[in-house]
Design an enzyme around this catalytic site. Structure first.
Site, mmCIF file in Angstrom:
data_model
loop_
_atom_site.group_PDB
_atom_site.id
_atom_site.type_symbol
_atom_site.label_atom_id
_atom_site.label_comp_id
_atom_site.label_asym_id
_atom_site.label_seq_id
_atom_site.Cartn_x
_atom_site.Cartn_y
_atom_site.Cartn_z
ATOM 1 N N CYS A 1 -15.861 3.642 11.488
ATOM 2 C CA CYS A 1 -15.506 3.618 13.045
ATOM 3 C C CYS A 1 -14.713 2.632 13.524
ATOM 4 O O CYS A 1 -14.941 1.664 13.140
ATOM 5 C CB CYS A 1 -16.783 3.950 13.661
ATOM 6 N N ARG B 1 -21.049 12.145 9.868
ATOM 7 C CA ARG B 1 -21.308 11.074 8.985
ATOM 8 C C ARG B 1 -22.474 10.308 9.283
ATOM 9 O O ARG B 1 -23.475 9.764 8.191
ATOM 10 C CB ARG B 1 -20.206 9.857 9.434
ATOM 11 N N ASP C 1 -26.153 0.603 18.143
ATOM 12 C CA ASP C 1 -25.772 2.147 17.607
ATOM 13 C C ASP C 1 -26.651 2.996 18.629
ATOM 14 O O ASP C 1 -26.364 4.303 18.341
ATOM 15 C CB ASP C 1 -26.498 2.131 16.386
ATOM 16 N N ARG D 1 -14.560 -5.858 12.638
ATOM 17 C CA ARG D 1 -15.738 -6.153 11.799
ATOM 18 C C ARG D 1 -15.253 -6.534 10.618
ATOM 19 O O ARG D 1 -15.098 -6.439 9.556
ATOM 20 C CB ARG D 1 -16.314 -4.695 11.429
ATOM 21 N N LYS E 1 -29.397 6.550 7.038
ATOM 22 C CA LYS E 1 -28.116 6.321 6.309
ATOM 23 C C LYS E 1 -27.902 4.870 6.321
ATOM 24 O O LYS E 1 -27.309 4.410 5.300
ATOM 25 C CB LYS E 1 -26.710 6.919 7.393
ATOM 26 N N ASN E 2 -28.078 4.069 7.455
ATOM 27 C CA ASN E 2 -27.871 2.533 7.103
ATOM 28 C C ASN E 2 -28.679 1.892 6.284
ATOM 29 O O ASN E 2 -28.495 0.606 5.719
ATOM 30 C CB ASN E 2 -27.914 1.945 8.475
#
Length: 472
Positions: A153, A444, A349, A158, A59-60
């Site tokens: 999230c 997600r 993560d 951030r 995903k990233n």
């Protein structure tokens, strides 16, 4: 306008959905995946896992690559894209700009020739952090961008100040008004090469500035950049589109801007966080499973920690690992300390999932979070399952298994993606039934999670509430 086949990229079957604006009656409407807030996961443990699991695309890595298609004319074909709410949202964001986006099983085609807007749908941007990636490509290719502040999230501050200062170093005028970043090229034409040193090696800022600089006039030098594998993946895609980028994966990236880039093909790399999560699933259930596709160097920090704890990890082939935490002498796994940080340090993560494992190990362990200051919310939920954790700021003391004490099933709430996965892992090890709400967060980042766990032998299912009867 009906979807048409693109001769340069043969299509084998109709797309699952198509995103583009403006919509017409013949257009295929994207399915609504947003109403999942009442879904729950029920896990009956303890589980003993066995078998093999295939890791999905990252995903990233997929999100910035999809955003980077805005840098390119024509069509780009991205394969091995995980089917997740985040990737669907990014497809919708591109469509809101006028791009034609066709979504197949694990393949997305993006044609950007129809892009006429430089302001994506704000509601979609607010759903995911990755939506903000479009600011760099829009500014570089079209000379302007109006992008709402991103979502994602709630795990700590951030800020986008690094993005903004970096874009200003490339000749952009950037203002913050009405909850949006409004930017345009100061010279009225486009961005120009420049030098910028990041205060912190932010992955998102590095990727955004790399995309922007690919179309800037002149040479850009970015220093103190992120080294994560996802940055390298994006650089590979951009180079295939004609960009000139050197140094990705190191401390300094040099980009020689081009006047235009063309569409290309790209296969998204396997998800190192999903791979790490399943490695931890084997460890917390004291099981043996094999995992592919894995890039061992991407998870080397976790491999070292698990081996020190007592796990046996064997490389069966280039991208296949066997992870075993089965004890032949009754010995338990040993606890260990972790401190998160930018790659190649321990990934933030994987911190919540690792904390779940440490609650079942011998001894005490220290977990120090140095990336996101509010990434400890899962600790309070793990305590509901019987874990012994003391949190002080961004540090946690985890007291492991003692005198036969083990986790017990309970009702818990996932409040973010990775914290939610830590509860899944704890539920696999706990005695009894663990019921997890907030499943939309987990969805997600993990494709077909329930199915994958079931195939490994876990007793897990998704509970979907019955629809309310219509009112009379």
């Amino acid at each position: 306008m009906a979807a048409t086949a693109i001769s340069t990229v043969p299509l084998r079957k109709p797309p699952l959905c198509l995103y583009s604006q403006p919509q017409t009656q013949t257009q295929i409407k994207a399915p609504d995946h947003s109403k999942t807030h009442d879904h729950k996961l029920a896990i009956n443990g303890p589980s003993e896992l066995s078998g093999h699991v295939a890791i999905s695309g990252s995903k990233n890595a997929a999100l910035p690559i999809l955003a980077a298609t805005l840098c390119c004319s024509g069509t780009s074909k991205i394969t091995n894209v995980p089917s997740l709410s985040d990737t669907r949202t990014m497809a919708s964001i591109l469509g809101s700009l006028g791009a034609e986006v066709e979504v197949f099983d694990d393949e997305i085609l993006v044609n950007t020739d129809g892009v006429r807007s430089f302001e994506p749908n704000s509601e979609e941007i607010s759903k995911i952090r990755g939506g903000f990636f479009v600011v760099g490509p829009l500014l570089a290719r079209f000379g302007a961008a109006v992008v709402a502040f991103p979502g994602g999230c709630d795990i700590g501050a951030r800020p986008v100040d690094l993005y903004i200062r970096g874009l200003r170093a490339l000749g952009a005028v950037v203002d913050l008004r009405d909850g949006k970043v409004q930017a345009y090229a100061a010279n009225g034409r486009g961005l120009v090469g420049g030098r910028f040193q990041l205060d912190y090696p932010s992955v998102g800022a590095t990727e955004t500035l790399m995309m922007a600089a690919s179309l800037a006039d002149g040479v850009t030098v970015l220093s103190n950049v992120a080294k994560e594998p996802e940055v390298v993946s994006l650089a590979h895609f951009l180079r295939d589109t004609g960009a000139c980028i050197e140094g990705a994966g190191g401390d300094r990236i040099v980009i020689k801007g081009k006047s235009s880039l063309h569409g290309s093909e790209c296969t998204v790399a396997p998800d190192r966080i999903e791979a790490g999560s399943f490695m931890l699933a084997a460890a917390i259930t004291r099981s043996c499973i094999s995992i592919s596709r894995v890039v061992p160097s991407d998870v080397s920090c976790l491999i070292d920690k698990l081996r020190a704890a007592g796990c046996k990890i064997r490389r069966c082939s280039r991208d296949n690992l066997e992870v075993s935490a089965v004890s032949t002498d009754g010995a338990n796994l040993n606890g260990f300390d972790i401190k998160t940080g930018p790659f190649p340090a321990f990934p933030t993560d994987l911190q919540p999932q690792t904390m779940a494992l440490l609650t079942t190990c011998d001894g005490s362990s220290i977990v120090e979070e140095s990336v996101f200051e509010r990434r400890m919310g899962h600790a309070h939920e793990l305590i509901k399952l019987g874990a012994r954790i003391q949190v002080c700021g961004s540090t946690a003391l985890v007291s492991g298994k003692d005198r036969g004490r083990s986790l017990s099933g309970s009702s818990v709430v996932a409040t973010d993606l990775r914290g939610g996965m830590s509860l899944v892992l704890a539920g696999l090890a706990a005695n009894g039934t663990t019921e997890i709400s907030g499943v939309e967060h987990i969805d997600r980042g993990y494709e077909n999670l329930v199915m994958k766990l079931q195939r490994l032998g876990a007793d897990v299912k998704k509970l979907v509430p019955l629809p309310c009867p219509p009112q009379q």
